[in-house]
Design a protein around this motif. Sequence first.
Motif, PDB file in Angstrom:
ATOM      1  N   LEU A   1      17.744  21.368 -24.746  1.00 30.31           N
ATOM      2  CA  LEU A   1      17.961  21.781 -23.359  1.00 30.31           C
ATOM      3  C   LEU A   1      17.800  23.293 -23.214  1.00 30.31           C
ATOM      4  N   LEU A   2      18.309  24.011 -24.174  1.00 27.62           N
ATOM      5  CA  LEU A   2      18.186  25.469 -24.142  1.00 27.62           C
ATOM      6  C   LEU A   2      16.723  25.894 -24.255  1.00 27.62           C
ATOM      7  N   VAL A   3      15.945  25.257 -25.164  1.00 32.67           N
ATOM      8  CA  VAL A   3      14.521  25.569 -25.332  1.00 32.67           C
ATOM      9  C   VAL A   3      13.753  25.197 -24.062  1.00 32.67           C
ATOM     10  N   LEU A   4      14.037  24.008 -23.507  1.00 30.03           N
ATOM     11  CA  LEU A   4      13.357  23.586 -22.285  1.00 30.03           C
ATOM     12  C   LEU A   4      13.708  24.514 -21.112  1.00 30.03           C
ATOM     13  N   GLY A   5      14.953  24.954 -21.044  1.00 32.52           N
ATOM     14  CA  GLY A   5      15.375  25.893 -19.994  1.00 32.52           C
ATOM     15  C   GLY A   5      14.639  27.216 -20.125  1.00 32.52           C
ATOM     16  N   ILE A   6      14.537  27.692 -21.398  1.00 35.87           N
ATOM     17  CA  ILE A   6      13.823  28.959 -21.630  1.00 35.87           C
ATOM     18  C   ILE A   6      12.355  28.798 -21.270  1.00 35.87           C
ATOM     19  N   LEU A   7      11.732  27.661 -21.657  1.00 37.73           N
ATOM     20  CA  LEU A   7      10.326  27.418 -21.306  1.00 37.73           C
ATOM     21  C   LEU A   7      10.151  27.332 -19.785  1.00 37.73           C
ATOM     22  N   GLY A   8      11.088  26.677 -19.111  1.00 42.25           N
ATOM     23  CA  GLY A   8      11.026  26.577 -17.645  1.00 42.25           C
ATOM     24  C   GLY A   8      11.142  27.949 -16.994  1.00 42.25           C
ATOM     25  N   LEU A   9      12.069  28.754 -17.509  1.00 41.31           N
ATOM     26  CA  LEU A   9      12.213  30.111 -16.981  1.00 41.31           C
ATOM     27  C   LEU A   9      10.952  30.937 -17.242  1.00 41.31           C
ATOM     28  N   ASN A  10      10.385  30.769 -18.426  1.00 42.76           N
ATOM     29  CA  ASN A  10       9.163  31.498 -18.773  1.00 42.76           C
ATOM     30  C   ASN A  10       8.018  31.098 -17.830  1.00 42.76           C
ATOM     31  N   THR A  11       7.896  29.795 -17.554  1.00 46.36           N
ATOM     32  CA  THR A  11       6.855  29.318 -16.646  1.00 46.36           C
ATOM     33  C   THR A  11       7.061  29.906 -15.250  1.00 46.36           C
TER      34      THR A  11
END
Length: 179
Positions: free
Chosen positions: A14-24
């Motif tokens: 969830l943390l990695v997906l959140g970071i990827l979402g924020l990056n996008t």
Amino acid sequence: MEKIKIKGIILVLLLVLGILGLNTKYQKYRNEKNNEKLLKENKKELEAKIENVISEREERRKEIQSDYEQIQIITGKLGLLSMKNESEFKKMIYVFTRESGLKMNEISKSEKLWERNGYKLKYIHFTLYGSLNNFGKFLYFLNKSRKFIDTSRMYIDLTGEGFKISLGFIEKGKIGVKN
């Protein structure tokens, strides 16, 4: 323990997906900012081009207006220097002939050399009799005439019996407007 590992893995995921979402979202934000910057630059360039086109058109309009005014002045001068008709020119030459002491024997038909914008250049041949001194006076009167007398194609034929001279004039005609 396995539950803690699974919870930890899920939490990391969830943390990695959140970071990827924020990056996008951050990348989209940066792209929008870059596009906005490019649009502002393009807008400035287009405004400068529009200003150039407007100034060029205004300059061209002034040139055309100036040319038109010059044409109007020339046409006005041409109108003042031209004759209303052929008989007016013949009368003027007759007066010059009488004033200089010559006698007119013959007047030919007029020859039209060109016609432009309602004006015609015509030449007429005159046969005059008298002394050479009187003929000099006649030429003086021609030179001092207020109306335009074309001498570019003039010829003078001096004979023992008289003088033959061809003189041109500009006849003012009706100016036709083309649609």
